[in-house]
Design an enzyme around this catalytic site. Structure first.
Site, short mmCIF file in Angstrom:
data_model
loop_
_atom_site.label_atom_id
_atom_site.label_comp_id
_atom_site.label_asym_id
_atom_site.label_seq_id
_atom_site.Cartn_x
_atom_site.Cartn_y
_atom_site.Cartn_z
CB CYS A 44 -0.91 -0.01 1.23
SG CYS A 44 -1.71 1.58 1.53
CB CYS B 101 1.06 1.32 4.77
SG CYS B 101 -0.51 0.44 5.04
CG HIS C 76 -4.10 3.52 4.21
ND1 HIS C 76 -3.13 2.72 4.77
CD2 HIS C 76 -4.19 4.62 5.00
CE1 HIS C 76 -2.64 3.33 5.85
NE2 HIS C 76 -3.27 4.48 6.00
CB SER D 180 -7.59 3.23 -6.70
OG SER D 180 -7.06 4.49 -6.39
CG ASN E 11 -13.77 10.01 -4.09
OD1 ASN E 11 -14.81 10.63 -3.95
ND2 ASN E 11 -12.86 10.31 -5.00
CD GLN F 293 -8.20 12.43 -4.01
OE1 GLN F 293 -7.63 13.21 -4.77
NE2 GLN F 293 -8.85 11.36 -4.43
CG HIS G 19 -6.87 7.97 0.99
ND1 HIS G 19 -7.37 6.70 0.77
CD2 HIS G 19 -6.90 8.58 -0.22
CE1 HIS G 19 -7.67 6.55 -0.51
NE2 HIS G 19 -7.41 7.68 -1.14
CG HIS H 49 -4.07 -1.15 4.72
ND1 HIS H 49 -3.73 -0.30 3.70
CD2 HIS H 49 -4.71 -2.21 4.14
CE1 HIS H 49 -4.13 -0.82 2.54
NE2 HIS H 49 -4.73 -1.97 2.78
O1 LIG Z 1 -7.78 10.57 -7.21
P1 LIG Z 1 -8.28 9.14 -7.26
O2 LIG Z 1 -8.83 8.66 -5.94
O3 LIG Z 1 -7.31 8.19 -7.88
O4 LIG Z 1 -9.53 9.19 -8.28
C1 LIG Z 1 -10.87 9.27 -7.94
O5 LIG Z 1 -11.22 10.55 -7.40
C2 LIG Z 1 -11.08 11.67 -8.28
C3 LIG Z 1 -11.57 12.92 -7.56
O6 LIG Z 1 -12.87 12.78 -7.07
C4 LIG Z 1 -11.84 11.44 -9.60
O7 LIG Z 1 -11.52 12.47 -10.50
C5 LIG Z 1 -11.45 10.09 -10.23
O8 LIG Z 1 -12.24 9.85 -11.37
C6 LIG Z 1 -11.66 8.98 -9.20
O9 LIG Z 1 -11.31 7.73 -9.73
#
Ligand SMILES: O=P(O)(O)O[C@H]1O[C@H](CO)[C@@H](O)[C@H](O)[C@H]1O
Ligand SMILES: O=P(O)(O)O[C@H]1O[C@H](CO)[C@@H](O)[C@H](O)[C@H]1O
Lengths: 373, 373
Positions: free
Chosen positions: A52, A55, A187, A184, A176, A191, A189, A121
């Protein structure tokens, strides 16, 4: 009464925050579901995963290594959607007036941060104790403060993040969660994307809030807090300082709007009790979500607050709030698809916000469902 | 030149049709994908499926049976989102001004039709010969005409559909294709939802088009056709009467806008050669989509045209067009997620519309990829 009729008929509701409509078709959940099923979340995750890139101590894509962090950890995304440095671009001037209107573009600079919520994780916000959620809120606040204009009384440079090279306009803090939401990495997290432009959604909301303030001489979301507190039909959870409702105009089946009861424009305005109240509300919401379908509940969540470079009018119009947009409708594996009619005509929901609120309110705010760890 | 700079930098583009913005981050496809993979579409389907509620002669959910239809077949959805008959609802009057603004609802009546495109269970629009696509366009036109106000010169009652009990405002014709787009049955079919209200998206578009018309004394989409025909950077396919582009403001990676070159407000205004030109364009687009990732390409597609109860101003502002919104980004199994930032801040795309158009234009409009039938 009116509420009861709306349980049985198709109708549309108005979203005063973004000045748009949603179609509600309460009887529609009766149709059998023969479509796609989501993969339920992986049930066993290790506390530490050597593969990961989030981590503690592990190597990341661009070659850096994570420190052995103990609480939260922030770094600049190795695959940022916006960057601080890029070639300049100014739209061609001249050309004819019509095609310059039809083919408009503007450059966007910015920074994308990743914030690890916790070293472990296999935990999610629903697993974390209050002090750990408070650390996350404090980290969000630190990053926000360090990107304000130095003339703003809340400005405070952050010790571990580089000084921004531009004055950014807006900071979008979000998470997300779950593969169904394009996440993806399990873990825990979130943004933070900050940009030289004010994005579409907060811009729409600010416009509505500012128009409302001019007309009624009061705050749209303060008035909404009063209305919901009085009606008590859409409340999921509340404490002294925060109110969580399935909003009147919710699009997603179990969407939640989390509002500060006192009118606060941005994170730095929250006092200590407001921060711990927010941590409690986040914990309650995420635990109830997990309990609803006995699964690690996917969602996108984010904070709307005053722009970094807010004008006086925008500061007055802002009222800090969090949106939770979860895709699931019927079970851990059956989601709501916003496709076809929703993309081309109008968002459409299948259960009423009142029905969703009853279910979320009745659930335990203590975690009952547990992933096998 | 400007186009080349925009291939390399983050920027946002304006959508003049809905008065909104999209963030473009061309370098972002470099990130590795570790997230969810879509299930590729089932590779073998029979020509007739005894368990399919859309195949000729089969029984449907509510007890009716389908006729042994040969071409297209239309029926009222057994699980309609809107209905012709329901209890009346009028919003409470009185109450205080603020909460009546914050909790607004209006009743929506309507009809949801399902239209089977073809008797064969295992075909899609990309497989159908031109005369079969022409039949579909004619069926759309028949349904549209039969729902116009009887005073409209294009009004014509349809022989096989019940007379509408209300005057409806808008008719949304659309298709959801593929499990990734929430489609629960692979039998080739589309939907038609007609409502007493004018939905959000066509309403936004009509407003922008009408504002543009007043300002420039010309049609926004006619001017856009001229601009794209001159620039030739975003064209996917064109014939004498139709133009297919990845629009300047596309959100989905391989989104397409299909425009009539002559200014037509609605389906009944299309002459014979315009109908066959539209059939050719639909065939070209869907075949190229399938060829792109060698898969039966999922999408939502729909027609925007004049409202059924259009005012004179709305008729003048309307310009018939089709939107194709496909979710795939990198391959048959990796889609674009519009989550997090996109839901909370602004839609974001990873390749430029010009890059997408180059790829779609270069593909064959003859079907190369074939599902094993
Ligand atoms: O940045 P990540 O987690 O790889 O990507 C994810 O979040 C982003 C922001 O919401 C989006 O634009 C991507 O389509 C989504 O797959
Ligand atoms: O009517 P269907 O195909 O069962 O359902 C699908 O299309 C509808 C209209 O776009 C959406 O509201 C549903 O969420 C989707 O699953």
């Amino acid at each position: 009464d009116a509420g009861k009729i709306l349980d049985d008929i198709s109708h549309r509701r108005f979203n005063p925050l973004r000045n748009s409509w949603v179609l509600v078709s309460p009887h529609r959940t009766k149709r059998p579901w023969q479509g796609q099923h989501e993969a339920p979340s992986k049930s066993t995750l290790p506390e530490y995963d050597a593969g990961c890139y989030l981590c503690p101590g592990n190597a990341r894509a661009a070659g850096d290594s994570n420190p052995k962090y103990q609480s939260t950890f922030v770094f600049v995304n190795d695959y940022s959607a916006v960057k601080e440095e890029q070639q300049d671009y100014t739209a061609e001037v001249g050309g004819d007036e019509k095609s310059s209107f039809l083919l408009q573009a503007e450059a966007v600079k910015g920074i994308c941060f990743v914030i690890c919520f916790n070293p472990k994780h296999n935990l999610t916000l629903a697993d974390l104790p209050s002090p750990s959620i408070i650390s996350i809120i404090q980290t969000w606040t630190t990053i926000y403060r360090s990107h304000l204009p130095p003339t703003n009384p809340h400005y405070l440079p952050a010790p571990n993040t580089p000084t921004p090279t531009s004055q950014y306009s807006y900071m979008q803090i979000f998470e997300n969660k779950g593969v169904a939401m394009g996440c993806s990495n399990p873990h825990p997290h979130g943004q933070i994307w900050t940009t030289t432009t004010l994005p579409e959604e907060p811009s729409l909301e600010l416009l509505s809030m500012s128009t409302y303030r001019k007309k009624h001489n009061s705050c749209l979301l303060c008035d909404y807090v009063s209305t919901e507190t009085e009606k008590r039909e859409r409340i999921v959870f509340e404490n002294a300082l925060w109110l969580a409702v399935v909003p009147w105009w919710a699009i997603w089946p179990f969407e939640i709007l989390l509002l500060s009861k006192p009118c606060k424009a941005c994170l730095p305005q929250l006092g200590e009790s407001e921060v711990s109240g927010l941590a409690e509300a986040i914990s309650q919401i995420t635990k109830r979500y997990d309990n609803l379908f006995e699964t690690s509940f996917p969602y996108s969540m984010g904070i709307h607050q005053a722009p970094l470079d807010a004008t006086e009018e925008q500061k007055l119009a802002s009222h800090l709030h969090l949106h939770f947009y979860p895709p699931l409708l019927r079970s851990a594996t059956v989601r709501k698809f916003l496709v076809g009619y929703e993309m081309l005509a109008e968002p459409q929901r299948d259960i009423t916000p009142e029905q969703a609120a009853v279910r979320l309110r009745a659930l335990s705010g203590v975690r009952c469902y547990r992933q096998a760890l």
